[in-house]
Design an enzyme around this catalytic site. Structure first.
Site, PDB file in Angstrom:
ATOM      1  N   HIS A   1      55.858 149.701 -83.391  1.00 35.32           N
ATOM      2  CA  HIS A   1      55.712 148.375 -83.986  1.00 35.32           C
ATOM      3  C   HIS A   1      57.073 147.899 -84.486  1.00 35.32           C
ATOM      4  CE1 HIS A   1      51.377 148.530 -83.836  1.00 35.32           C
ATOM      5  NE2 HIS A   1      51.346 149.658 -84.538  1.00 35.32           N
TER       6      HIS A   1
ATOM      7  N   ALA B   1      51.668 145.932 -87.111  1.00 33.56           N
ATOM      8  CA  ALA B   1      50.204 145.898 -87.084  1.00 33.56           C
ATOM      9  C   ALA B   1      49.617 145.303 -88.355  1.00 33.56           C
ATOM     10  CB  ALA B   1      49.657 147.303 -86.855  1.00 33.56           C
TER      11      ALA B   1
ATOM     12  N   HIS C   1      43.579 148.339 -82.405  1.00 30.90           N
ATOM     13  CA  HIS C   1      44.384 148.428 -83.627  1.00 30.90           C
ATOM     14  C   HIS C   1      43.980 147.340 -84.605  1.00 30.90           C
ATOM     15  CE1 HIS C   1      47.547 149.743 -86.197  1.00 30.90           C
ATOM     16  NE2 HIS C   1      48.216 150.383 -85.255  1.00 30.90           N
TER      17      HIS C   1
ATOM     18  N   GLU D   1      54.599 156.104 -83.515  1.00 28.45           N
ATOM     19  CA  GLU D   1      54.484 155.022 -84.497  1.00 28.45           C
ATOM     20  C   GLU D   1      55.547 155.196 -85.588  1.00 28.45           C
ATOM     21  OE1 GLU D   1      50.959 152.440 -86.696  1.00 28.45           O
ATOM     22  OE2 GLU D   1      50.713 154.594 -86.520  1.00 28.45           O
TER      23      GLU D   1
END
Length: 336
Positions: free
Chosen positions: A8, A71, A177, A283
């Site tokens: 992300h 996210a 997600h 992540e």
């Protein structure tokens, strides 16, 4: 080659945060001017990536990262559809610029402009724009746009079918997600994310979605939430519901990433879930930051867990990159 399928853009330049604050202020008070998209330079983007994600990728031996907007920042629980559209477009365009500035190191995955109770018209339009015009390889799909209150129908419901039809047409998967929790009883990072992973898997076990969409592909992140730990429970529930075994019912279409931040959990995941259903991911610079005091390594350094996991060489190659290219076939263009 190691492909990290779960990244992300958590280190965006300050201009994006300022723009979002103006958007929220405008939603609260329409007497103010609707904000214009931020002017962010290539240099700002490059510095935000080189000092963070790219530096860690090089240190840890990752070759390519699939990058999507932050996210928790998607904030689908805010109900204004036009703001959701603008926010998704600006966020996706920024990720697209990252991929363009660092060819071969990043592939773009898009945020969809979802809202509580909203239609799928805007999400479908944005998915088409990102894939067909900008070369994105996948999308993030929020099964709970309400932010922890679960007012949306299950992912097996016909409500979602128009989106699935476009996903299969474009041959792109969705990572399941959620975004930030708006429910004070449900923590975003330690509760909502993992709850959603587990909840969606059970929706898929109870339903028959892949008979209708045999080429539809989902990635469940964070190691599948509670799924690997309770694999026997899900197998038993599938039998109780008259569904086939998991390997026949869901594992042809559902995959899990390796965002599990301790060795015992990583080893459990890789011993329970077949290697053909696992995709390497970290992540990094996401929910869990800092170092594990017992090892001295970063919690999100999943390359270390991967290296220590007892895997056969063929399975290691599958998890590292081969499965990613199967699940995200548009990656081939990025890698070439």
């Amino acid at each position: 080659m190691i492909i990290d399928i779960h990244g992300h853009y958590t280190t965006t330049p300050a201009g994006l945060t300022a723009y979002r604050k103006k958007q929220i202020a405008w939603m609260d008070d329409r007497r103010t001017a609707r904000p214009d998209p931020p002017a962010i330079s290539d240099q700002e983007i490059a510095e935000s990536i080189e000092r963070n994600q790219l530096r860690l990728m090089d240190e840890r031996g990752e070759d390519l990262m699939l990058l999507s907007p932050k996210a928790s920042g998607m904030e689908h629980h805010r109900p204004d559809r036009s703001v959701a559209r603008d926010w998704a477009r600006v966020s996706n365009d920024l990720v697209h610029r990252v991929a363009g500035l660092f060819p071969g190191r990043f592939a773009a995955v898009c945020q969809l402009p979802q809202t509580p109770g909203g239609s799928l018209v805007e999400p479908i339009l944005e998915l088409r724009r990102c894939v067909e015009e900008l070369g994105f390889v996948g999308c993030n799909l929020n099964p709970d746009p309400s932010g922890g209150f679960w007012t949306a129908p299950p992912l097996t419901d016909e409500f979602w079918f128009p989106l699935y039809e476009v996903m299969t047409e474009l041959d792109v998967p969705a990572m399941i997600h959620v975004s930030s929790s708006d429910n004070p009883a449900v923590d975003t990072l330690g509760g909502h994310y993992l709850n959603a992973d587990t909840t969606v898997f059970m929706q898929l076990v109870a339903g028959d979605l892949f008979a209708r969409f045999p080429s539809l592909r989902f990635v469940i992140p964070h190691g599948g939430g509670a799924v690997p730990y309770h694999w026997g429970r899900f197998e038993g529930l599938a039998a109780r519901l008259g569904r086939p075994p998991l390997r026949d019912h869901v594992l042809g279409n559902v995959y899990f990433d390796t965002c599990v931040y301790h060795q015992a959990g990583f080893d459990l995941l890789t011993s329970v879930v077949p290697a053909r259903n696992l995709l390497f991911a970290a992540e990094m610079l996401g929910a869990v930051r800092g170092d594990d005091p017992t090892t001295g390594r970063s919690w999100d350094d999943t390359t270390a867990y991967f290296a220590s996991a007892p895997l056969r060489p063929a399975d290691r190659e599958r998890i590292a990159s081969e499965n990613a290219r199967t699940v995200y076939p548009r990656l081939d263009k990025v890698l070439s």
